[in-house]
Motif scaffolding. Structure first.
Motif, PDB file in Angstrom:
ATOM      1  N   THR A 196       0.746  -1.316   0.041  1.00 12.62           N
ATOM      2  CA  THR A 196      -0.050  -0.069  -0.184  1.00 12.62           C
ATOM      3  C   THR A 196       0.771   1.232   0.114  1.00 12.62           C
ATOM      4  OG1 THR A 196      -0.076  -0.143   2.411  1.00 12.62           O
ATOM      5  CG2 THR A 196      -1.855  -1.240   1.119  1.00 12.62           C
ATOM      6  N   ARG A 197       1.818   1.157   0.690  1.00 13.92           N
ATOM      7  CA  ARG A 197       2.868   2.308   0.526  1.00 13.92           C
ATOM      8  C   ARG A 197       3.504   2.924  -0.842  1.00 13.92           C
ATOM      9  NH1 ARG A 197       7.665   1.810   4.581  1.00 13.92           N
ATOM     10  NH2 ARG A 197       7.941   4.154   3.839  1.00 13.92           N
ATOM     11  N   MET A 198       3.658   1.632  -1.704  1.00 14.92           N
ATOM     12  CA  MET A 198       3.920   2.018  -3.087  1.00 14.92           C
ATOM     13  C   MET A 198       2.804   2.655  -3.765  1.00 14.92           C
ATOM     14  SD  MET A 198       6.053   2.192  -5.514  1.00 14.92           S
ATOM     15  CE  MET A 198       7.757   1.452  -5.102  1.00 14.92           C
ATOM     16  N   ASP A 199       1.512   2.133  -3.588  1.00 15.87           N
ATOM     17  CA  ASP A 199       0.325   2.586  -4.296  1.00 15.87           C
ATOM     18  C   ASP A 199       0.182   4.060  -3.727  1.00 15.87           C
ATOM     19  OD1 ASP A 199      -0.138  -0.086  -4.923  1.00 15.87           O
ATOM     20  OD2 ASP A 199      -1.483  -0.460  -3.336  1.00 15.87           O
ATOM     21  N   VAL A 200       0.460   4.401  -2.688  1.00 20.95           N
ATOM     22  CA  VAL A 200       0.384   6.010  -2.285  1.00 20.95           C
ATOM     23  C   VAL A 200       1.326   6.717  -2.994  1.00 20.95           C
ATOM     24  CG1 VAL A 200       0.645   7.570  -0.218  1.00 20.95           C
ATOM     25  CG2 VAL A 200      -0.595   5.483  -0.009  1.00 20.95           C
ATOM     26  N   VAL A 201       2.453   6.237  -3.148  1.00 21.86           N
ATOM     27  CA  VAL A 201       3.744   6.941  -3.930  1.00 21.86           C
ATOM     28  C   VAL A 201       3.170   7.082  -5.335  1.00 21.86           C
ATOM     29  CG1 VAL A 201       5.950   6.460  -4.788  1.00 21.86           C
ATOM     30  CG2 VAL A 201       5.585   6.241  -2.294  1.00 21.86           C
ATOM     31  N   ARG A 202       2.722   5.864  -5.976  1.00 20.41           N
ATOM     32  CA  ARG A 202       2.320   6.129  -7.445  1.00 20.41           C
ATOM     33  C   ARG A 202       1.119   7.115  -7.543  1.00 20.41           C
ATOM     34  NH1 ARG A 202       3.437   0.009  -7.421  1.00 20.41           N
ATOM     35  NH2 ARG A 202       5.130  -0.137  -9.104  1.00 20.41           N
ATOM     36  N   GLY A 203       0.370   7.140  -6.603  1.00 22.84           N
ATOM     37  CA  GLY A 203      -0.813   8.083  -6.619  1.00 22.84           C
ATOM     38  C   GLY A 203      -0.403   9.593  -6.799  1.00 22.84           C
ATOM     39  N   ARG A 204       0.683   9.415  -5.784  1.00 21.52           N
ATOM     40  CA  ARG A 204       0.992  10.993  -5.647  1.00 21.52           C
ATOM     41  C   ARG A 204       1.780  11.440  -6.475  1.00 21.52           C
ATOM     42  NH1 ARG A 204       2.458  11.260   0.970  1.00 21.52           N
ATOM     43  NH2 ARG A 204       0.270  11.072   1.848  1.00 21.52           N
ATOM     44  N   VAL A 205       2.585  10.491  -7.383  1.00 22.84           N
ATOM     45  CA  VAL A 205       3.471  10.868  -8.507  1.00 22.84           C
ATOM     46  C   VAL A 205       2.619  11.134  -9.785  1.00 22.84           C
ATOM     47  CG1 VAL A 205       5.064   9.773 -10.369  1.00 22.84           C
ATOM     48  CG2 VAL A 205       5.327   9.372  -7.922  1.00 22.84           C
ATOM     49  N   VAL A 206       1.227  10.505  -9.872  1.00 22.02           N
ATOM     50  CA  VAL A 206       0.411  10.911 -10.747  1.00 22.02           C
ATOM     51  C   VAL A 206      -0.245  12.445 -10.681  1.00 22.02           C
ATOM     52  CG1 VAL A 206      -1.971  10.332 -11.656  1.00 22.02           C
ATOM     53  CG2 VAL A 206      -0.497   8.732 -11.120  1.00 22.02           C
ATOM     54  N   VAL A 207      -0.435  12.768  -9.171  1.00 17.06           N
ATOM     55  CA  VAL A 207      -0.742  13.877  -9.096  1.00 17.06           C
ATOM     56  C   VAL A 207       0.184  15.033  -9.452  1.00 17.06           C
ATOM     57  CG1 VAL A 207      -1.610  15.566  -7.177  1.00 17.06           C
ATOM     58  CG2 VAL A 207      -2.509  13.227  -7.150  1.00 17.06           C
ATOM     59  N   ARG A 208       1.606  14.829  -8.968  1.00 21.31           N
ATOM     60  CA  ARG A 208       2.744  15.677  -9.359  1.00 21.31           C
ATOM     61  C   ARG A 208       2.908  15.809 -10.912  1.00 21.31           C
ATOM     62  NH1 ARG A 208       6.287  16.490  -5.016  1.00 21.31           N
ATOM     63  NH2 ARG A 208       5.543  15.151  -3.051  1.00 21.31           N
ATOM     64  N   ALA A 209       2.627  14.602 -11.513  1.00 23.78           N
ATOM     65  CA  ALA A 209       2.706  14.714 -12.926  1.00 23.78           C
ATOM     66  C   ALA A 209       1.507  15.777 -13.728  1.00 23.78           C
ATOM     67  CB  ALA A 209       2.489  13.305 -13.797  1.00 23.78           C
ATOM     68  N   VAL A 210       0.345  15.551 -13.289  1.00 27.24           N
ATOM     69  CA  VAL A 210      -0.703  16.123 -13.785  1.00 27.24           C
ATOM     70  C   VAL A 210      -0.232  17.775 -13.539  1.00 27.24           C
ATOM     71  CG1 VAL A 210      -3.233  16.716 -13.755  1.00 27.24           C
ATOM     72  CG2 VAL A 210      -2.404  14.421 -13.577  1.00 27.24           C
ATOM     73  N   SER A 211       0.000  18.248 -12.330  1.00 24.09           N
ATOM     74  CA  SER A 211       0.131  19.635 -11.679  1.00 24.09           C
ATOM     75  C   SER A 211       1.269  19.840 -12.634  1.00 24.09           C
ATOM     76  CB  SER A 211       0.501  19.530 -10.380  1.00 24.09           C
ATOM     77  OG  SER A 211      -0.368  18.867  -9.604  1.00 24.09           O
ATOM     78  N   ILE A 212       2.496  19.437 -13.013  1.00 27.45           N
ATOM     79  CA  ILE A 212       3.693  19.753 -13.911  1.00 27.45           C
ATOM     80  C   ILE A 212       3.222  19.992 -15.024  1.00 27.45           C
ATOM     81  CG2 ILE A 212       6.089  18.953 -14.729  1.00 27.45           C
ATOM     82  CD1 ILE A 212       6.566  17.744 -11.809  1.00 27.45           C
ATOM     83  N   TRP A 213       2.495  18.936 -15.617  1.00 29.54           N
ATOM     84  CA  TRP A 213       1.826  19.230 -17.050  1.00 29.54           C
ATOM     85  C   TRP A 213       1.177  20.428 -17.059  1.00 29.54           C
ATOM     86  CZ3 TRP A 213      -2.606  19.888 -19.707  1.00 29.54           C
ATOM     87  CH2 TRP A 213      -2.782  19.373 -21.020  1.00 29.54           C
ATOM     88  N   ALA A 214       0.252  20.805 -16.163  1.00 28.23           N
ATOM     89  CA  ALA A 214      -0.807  21.980 -16.196  1.00 28.23           C
ATOM     90  C   ALA A 214       0.183  23.090 -16.169  1.00 28.23           C
ATOM     91  CB  ALA A 214      -1.758  21.868 -15.045  1.00 28.23           C
ATOM     92  N   ILE A 215       1.308  23.131 -15.224  1.00 27.55           N
ATOM     93  CA  ILE A 215       2.228  24.435 -15.213  1.00 27.55           C
ATOM     94  C   ILE A 215       2.795  24.658 -16.585  1.00 27.55           C
ATOM     95  CG2 ILE A 215       4.102  25.378 -14.096  1.00 27.55           C
ATOM     96  CD1 ILE A 215       3.119  23.790 -11.440  1.00 27.55           C
ATOM     97  N   GLY A 216       3.120  23.457 -17.150  1.00 28.50           N
ATOM     98  CA  GLY A 216       4.024  23.715 -18.447  1.00 28.50           C
ATOM     99  C   GLY A 216       3.025  24.214 -19.422  1.00 28.50           C
ATOM    100  N   ILE A 217       1.777  23.929 -19.404  1.00 26.53           N
ATOM    101  CA  ILE A 217       1.046  24.341 -20.569  1.00 26.53           C
ATOM    102  C   ILE A 217       0.939  26.016 -20.355  1.00 26.53           C
ATOM    103  CG2 ILE A 217      -1.452  24.541 -21.494  1.00 26.53           C
ATOM    104  CD1 ILE A 217       0.439  22.178 -22.338  1.00 26.53           C
TER     105      ILE A 217
END
Length: 369
Positions: free
Chosen positions: A91-112
C-alpha cells in the motif's frame, strides 16, 4: 541575547537545517541547482558549437546537457520518494504512485501555462510530466534492472524517435498542438532512458564517496563512448539517412551518441556534486543548493520574468523575440536574482512555493493509508 522561540534566528536555523539534515541529499540539490542555471544559460546565452581551442564556445556545454541532467535528476527524485535504496512495497507503493500521478498532472498543467507565455523556448515540463507517468510501472525495480532499461532505451529510442518524426501529423495544426502537449522537443520515448538511469542512481547508496566516485568514472566513460566513439560514426553515414539521425551527437538531435554521451555527462556531474557536498565546500555552494531545492519554482520564475521583461511586449506582455531578449544580456541579472531569491526563500520560508503547493495537493488527494 537568545532568540525568542519562533524568532527570526530560530526560523533561519530551522529552515537551514532542512537542507543540511542527515536525510537530505545535498549533492542532488546542488546538481539540480546546476541543471536549472544551465538551462538559464542555454536559453539566454548565445552558444556556439564547442571548440576546445576557443574559450568563447565553452558555454556550449550547457546546450542540451542541462535539460538531460534535469531529466536524470527527475529519476533520482522518483527513486528517493519511493524508498531510495530499498523501494517501498504494498500500500505504501500505491500511495507513492498515486502522488506521482498528481505531481505529473500538476507539472503538465504548469507547463501548458508557461507555454501560453509564448517565450521562444521549448518548455520541458509537459515532457517531464509524461516521463513521471512512464516511470510508474518501474518504480519498484532495483538499480541493475533500471540501468539495463536505460541502456536499452538509449540505443533503441533514437530509431523510434526517427520513425515518429516521419509522421505527417506534425505538419498540421493538430501536430503543433500535440508537439506542445507532449513536449516532443524532448521526446519521452528516448528521454525515459535518462529517467531510468536517474532512478538507478537513486537506488544506490550514492551519498557514499565510493559510490559517487564510481558514478563519476562510469559517467565519464559513457561520455567518451558517446562523443568520442559513436559520435565519430555519424559524419560517415550518408546525409539525410536514418543512420545520420540516430548516430548524431548534436545537442537535441535525439541520437544515440547524444543519449549516451550526455547521459554519461549527467551521471558524472551527479557523482561530482555528491563528492563536493561531502566536503566543507558544501557551504560555499549553499545558494546553488537552495535553487536545487526548488527547481520547478526557479524554472517557472525565469520564464515568467522573461515574459515581463521582453523588449517589445504585447498588450498582455506575452511573447518575445529570442535574439532581441538575448541582446539585453539578461543571463547574469536573472541568474543572480534567482539565486538570491531562492536563498532567502529557503532561509525564511522553506520549501519552494510550487513544490509546496504540489506536495500539499498530492498528500490531500492521495492520503497515506
Amino acid at each position: 541575547m537568545a532568540d525568542a522561540p519562533g524568532g527570526l534566528r530560530s526560523r533561519i536555523a530551522t529552515r537551514r537545517a532542512r537542507l543540511d539534515g542527515a536525510g537530505r541529499e545535498r549533492g542532488i540539490d546542488l546538481a539540480r541547482g546546476l541543471a536549472v542555471i544551465g538551462m538559464f544559460a542555454a536559453h539566454l546565452l548565445d552558444t556556439s558549437p564547442f571548440d576546445g581551442d576557443d574559450p568563447t564556445t565553452w558555454t556550449d556545454v550547457v546546450n542540451g546537457r542541462s535539460s538531460i541532467l534535469f531529466a536524470t535528476l527527475a529519476g533520482v527524485s522518483l527513486a528517493l520518494v519511493s524508498g531510495g535504496s530499498t523501494p517501498v512495497a504494498g500500500t505504501r507503493m500505491d500511495v507513492v504512485r498515486g502522488r506521482v500521478v498528481v505531481r505529473a498532472v500538476s507539472i503538465w498543467a504548469i507547463g501548458i501555462l508557461l507555454i501560453a507565455l509564448e517565450t521562444p523556448v521549448y518548455v520541458i515540463l509537459p515532457a517531464y510530466a509524461l516521463l513521471f507517468l512512464a516511470a510508474l510501472p518501474v518504480l519498484s525495480l532495483r538499480a541493475s534492472t533500471l540501468f539495463a532499461i536505460a541502456g536499452a532505451v538509449a540505443v533503441a529510442g533514437p530509431f523510434l524517435v526517427w520513425l515518429i518524426d516521419t509522421w505527417a501529423v506534425w505538419e498540421t495544426p493538430a501536430g503543433a498542438a500535440l508537439e506542445q502537449a507532449t513536449g516532443w522537443h524532448y521526446p519521452f520515448v528516448l528521454w525515459f532512458a535518462f529517467v531510468a538511469a536517474g532512478m538507478g542512481i537513486g537506488r544506490l547508496a550514492s551519498s557514499r564517496p565510493s559510490t559517487a566516485g564510481a558514478l563519476v568514472c562510469f559517467g565519464a566513460a559513457l561520455a567518451l563512448l558517446g562523443y568520442g566513439i559513436i559520435g565519430r560514426w555519424a559524419p560517415v553515414a550518408p546525409a539525410e539517412t536514418v543512420w545520420s539521425f540516430v548516430l548524431s551527437s548534436e545537442a537535441h538531435s535525439s541520437g544515440v551518441a547524444e543519449a549516451v554521451g550526455s547521459g554519461g555527462f549527467a551521471i558524472a556531474v551527479i557523482g561530482a556534486c555528491v563528492l563536493l557536498c561531502a566536503t566543507p565546500a558544501r557551504w560555499l555552494v549553499w545558494p546553488l543548493r537552495a535553487v536545487g531545492s526548488m527547481p520547478l519554482t526557479a524554472y517557472a520564475a525565469q520564464l515568467v520574468a522573461w515574459a515581463l521583461l521582453q523588449p517589445e511586449p504585447t498588450v498582455l506582455q506575452l511573447g518575445s523575440d529570442l535574439v532581441a531578449f538575448r541582446a539585453l544580456d539578461p543571463f547574469w541579472p536573472l541568474t543572480i536574482a534567482t539565486i538570491a531569491a531562492c536563498t532567502l526563500w529557503a532561509l525564511l520560508v522553506g520549501r519552494g512555493p510550487l513544490e509546496a503547493a504540489i506536495g500539499w495537493a498530492a498528500k490531500a488527494l492521495v492520503p497515506a493509508r
